[in-house]
Design an enzyme around this catalytic site. Structure first.
Site, mmCIF file in Angstrom:
data_model
loop_
_atom_site.group_PDB
_atom_site.id
_atom_site.type_symbol
_atom_site.label_atom_id
_atom_site.label_comp_id
_atom_site.label_asym_id
_atom_site.label_seq_id
_atom_site.Cartn_x
_atom_site.Cartn_y
_atom_site.Cartn_z
ATOM 1 N N ARG A 172 16.174 36.846 57.794
ATOM 2 C CA ARG A 172 15.548 38.139 58.077
ATOM 3 C C ARG A 172 14.041 37.968 57.941
ATOM 4 O O ARG A 172 13.560 37.463 56.920
ATOM 5 C CB ARG A 172 16.039 39.217 57.116
ATOM 6 C CG ARG A 172 15.139 40.450 57.159
ATOM 7 C CD ARG A 172 15.698 41.645 56.474
ATOM 8 N NE ARG A 172 16.816 42.199 57.225
ATOM 9 C CZ ARG A 172 17.237 43.455 57.096
ATOM 10 N NH1 ARG A 172 16.642 44.283 56.255
ATOM 11 N NH2 ARG A 172 18.256 43.897 57.786
ATOM 12 N N HIS A 193 17.862 43.127 66.224
ATOM 13 C CA HIS A 193 18.747 43.280 65.062
ATOM 14 C C HIS A 193 20.199 43.190 65.562
ATOM 15 O O HIS A 193 20.961 44.167 65.518
ATOM 16 C CB HIS A 193 18.477 44.620 64.374
ATOM 17 C CG HIS A 193 19.015 44.721 62.979
ATOM 18 N ND1 HIS A 193 19.637 43.675 62.323
ATOM 19 C CD2 HIS A 193 19.032 45.774 62.101
ATOM 20 C CE1 HIS A 193 20.002 44.067 61.116
ATOM 21 N NE2 HIS A 193 19.657 45.319 60.954
ATOM 22 N N GLN A 219 23.446 44.267 63.439
ATOM 23 C CA GLN A 219 23.611 45.713 63.262
ATOM 24 C C GLN A 219 24.469 46.304 64.384
ATOM 25 O O GLN A 219 25.377 47.112 64.145
ATOM 26 C CB GLN A 219 22.229 46.389 63.254
ATOM 27 C CG GLN A 219 22.293 47.890 63.140
ATOM 28 C CD GLN A 219 22.857 48.353 61.807
ATOM 29 O OE1 GLN A 219 22.427 47.881 60.771
ATOM 30 N NE2 GLN A 219 23.810 49.257 61.833
ATOM 31 N N ASP A 250 17.049 55.786 63.888
ATOM 32 C CA ASP A 250 16.587 54.768 62.933
ATOM 33 C C ASP A 250 15.275 55.296 62.354
ATOM 34 O O ASP A 250 14.719 56.289 62.864
ATOM 35 C CB ASP A 250 16.376 53.444 63.701
ATOM 36 C CG ASP A 250 15.928 52.286 62.814
ATOM 37 O OD1 ASP A 250 16.004 52.402 61.572
ATOM 38 O OD2 ASP A 250 15.480 51.259 63.367
HETATM 39 N N1 NVA Z 1 13.934 49.329 62.487
HETATM 40 C C1 NVA Z 1 14.184 49.146 61.078
HETATM 41 C C2 NVA Z 1 15.576 48.711 60.839
HETATM 42 C C3 NVA Z 1 15.960 48.590 59.398
HETATM 43 C C4 NVA Z 1 17.381 48.157 59.220
HETATM 44 C C5 NVA Z 1 13.203 48.141 60.508
HETATM 45 O O1 NVA Z 1 12.953 47.126 61.149
HETATM 46 O O2 NVA Z 1 12.653 48.387 59.425
HETATM 47 N N1 CP Z 2 20.759 48.312 58.448
HETATM 48 C C1 CP Z 2 20.228 47.306 57.736
HETATM 49 O O1 CP Z 2 19.899 46.233 58.279
HETATM 50 O O2 CP Z 2 20.090 47.561 56.429
HETATM 51 P P1 CP Z 2 19.311 46.665 55.366
HETATM 52 O O3 CP Z 2 17.851 46.723 55.734
HETATM 53 O O4 CP Z 2 19.615 47.275 54.048
HETATM 54 O O5 CP Z 2 19.816 45.256 55.480
#
Ligand code: NVA
Ligand code: CP
Length: 333
Positions: free
Chosen positions: A113, A140, A143, A236
């Site tokens: 990540r 992502h 997800q 989101d």
């Molecule tokens: N768009 C959000 C998703 C978090 C799971 C981010 O990148 O912070």
């Molecule tokens: N939805 C998701 O990726 O959650 P986290 O940021 O907690 O991993």
């Protein structure tokens, strides 16, 4: 699920667009099987990831992706090591390429990540072991597999449904959903302010898949009419990790795009019970967080978040089964 037929053994999963339509659907089916397998206790007798060593390299925070990977791997007899940005020389005292070559000599796979998509691409290229994208600025993919499993559990199908993503229409989750929907034959509408529209390249990629599968990919800047006919209302956070400086600007742009009961009614499907609400989480639906304590609910009202149409905790649980499916598809013997 026939893992040989799925064709992902030894492979990385970095973006949904790299997978065939059948592989996306196959991963969702595999996840459903692994979910049933865990519930029956069969994984305790015959572990699919026995003694596999999985590194988690996380440059950004995570609750679901981190815990789903750890629990998913442990469920199937493997071992995980969590490494955050401060634990590794990665990209600081050592190039990503060199770190990748070292980790590839020790681990069987890496869940990553971070920020740049290039980093996860390089990690996969130079480590020589499967790498799974657990979120980058651009994509992502893991997800979306959980979202599809949740939708399939609820509606019994993916094809023929319509999803409306409402909010920051160009973020990692919106882009991945758009590509995912095009691959499973689901109509998709990206409901966002003009300033946060998806790129033309992304739209072209998604429309190519949608044509193949008989669905449509649209963009709407109208939060009232844009959601008409949507079976899935998905939102989101308005400010993704790494974009914190844009908080006030995003609030000003996105206030009219909050998912609330009026928006649910505007789908025209509320009465018939054919609409659900999804959110990848974490969500700002009340003032119980440091970020939202002064501004209250942002992308979704508390009423919708806590309502029976909200399937967000089924969706969160399904992160476990779908991440496990990704790892099993790449590593199971
Ligand atoms: N768009 C959000 C998703 C978090 C799971 C981010 O990148 O912070
Ligand atoms: N939805 C998701 O990726 O959650 P986290 O940021 O907690 O991993």
């Amino acid at each position: 699920m026939d893992l040989v037929k799925l064709g992902l053994h030894g492979k990385s999963i970095l973006r949904l667009v790299d997978l065939s339509d059948e592989q996306v659907i196959g991963l969702v089916e595999l996840a459903a099987e692994l979910k049933a397998r865990k519930k029956s206790g069969a994984n305790k007798k015959d572990a699919l990831l026995y003694r596999k060593n999985i590194a988690l390299i996380f440059q950004k925070s995570s609750t679901r992706t981190h815990c789903a990977t750890v629990c998913g791997v442990h469920d199937e007899g493997g071992y995980t090591e969590y490494l955050n940005a401060h634990d590794l020389h990665f990209g600081k005292k050592e190039s990503v390429k060199d770190s990748a070559r070292v980790l590839g000599r020790m681990f069987d796979g890496i869940m990553f990540r971070g920020f740049a998509q290039q980093t996860v691409d390089d990690l996969a290229k130079y480590s020589g072991i499967p790498v799974w994208n657990g979120l980058t600025d651009e994509w992502h993919p893991s997800q979306v597999l959980a979202d599809f499993l949740t939708i399939k559990e609820h509606f019994g199908t993916l094809k023929g449904l319509k999803m409306a993503f409402i909010g920051d229409g160009r973020n990692n989750v919106a882009s991945s959903l758009m590509i995912g929907c095009s691959k499973v034959g689901m109509d998709f509408v990206d409901v966002c302010p003009e300033e946060l529209s998806p790129s033309r390249e992304l739209l072209e990629m998604a429309r190519e898949g949608a044509r193949r599968n008989g669905s449509t990919i649209e963009v709407s800047h109208d939060p009232v009419n844009g959601v008409k006919g949507a079976n899935i209302l998905y939102t989101d956070v308005w400010v993704s990790m790494g974009e914190e400086a844009l908080f006030q600007q995003r609030l000003a742009l996105l206030r009219p795009f909050q998912v609330n009961m009026e928006m649910v009614r505007n789908t025209g499907l509320a009465e018939s019970g054919k609409v659900i609400f999804l959110h990848c989480l974490p969500a700002f639906h009340d003032n119980n967080t440091e970020v939202s304590k002064d501004c209250g609910a942002l992308e979704v009202s508390d009423e919708v978040f806590e309502s029976p149409i909200s399937k967000v905790f089924d969706e969160a649980e399904n992160r476990l089964h779908t991440i496990k499916a990704m790892i099993v598809s790449s590593l199971a013997d």
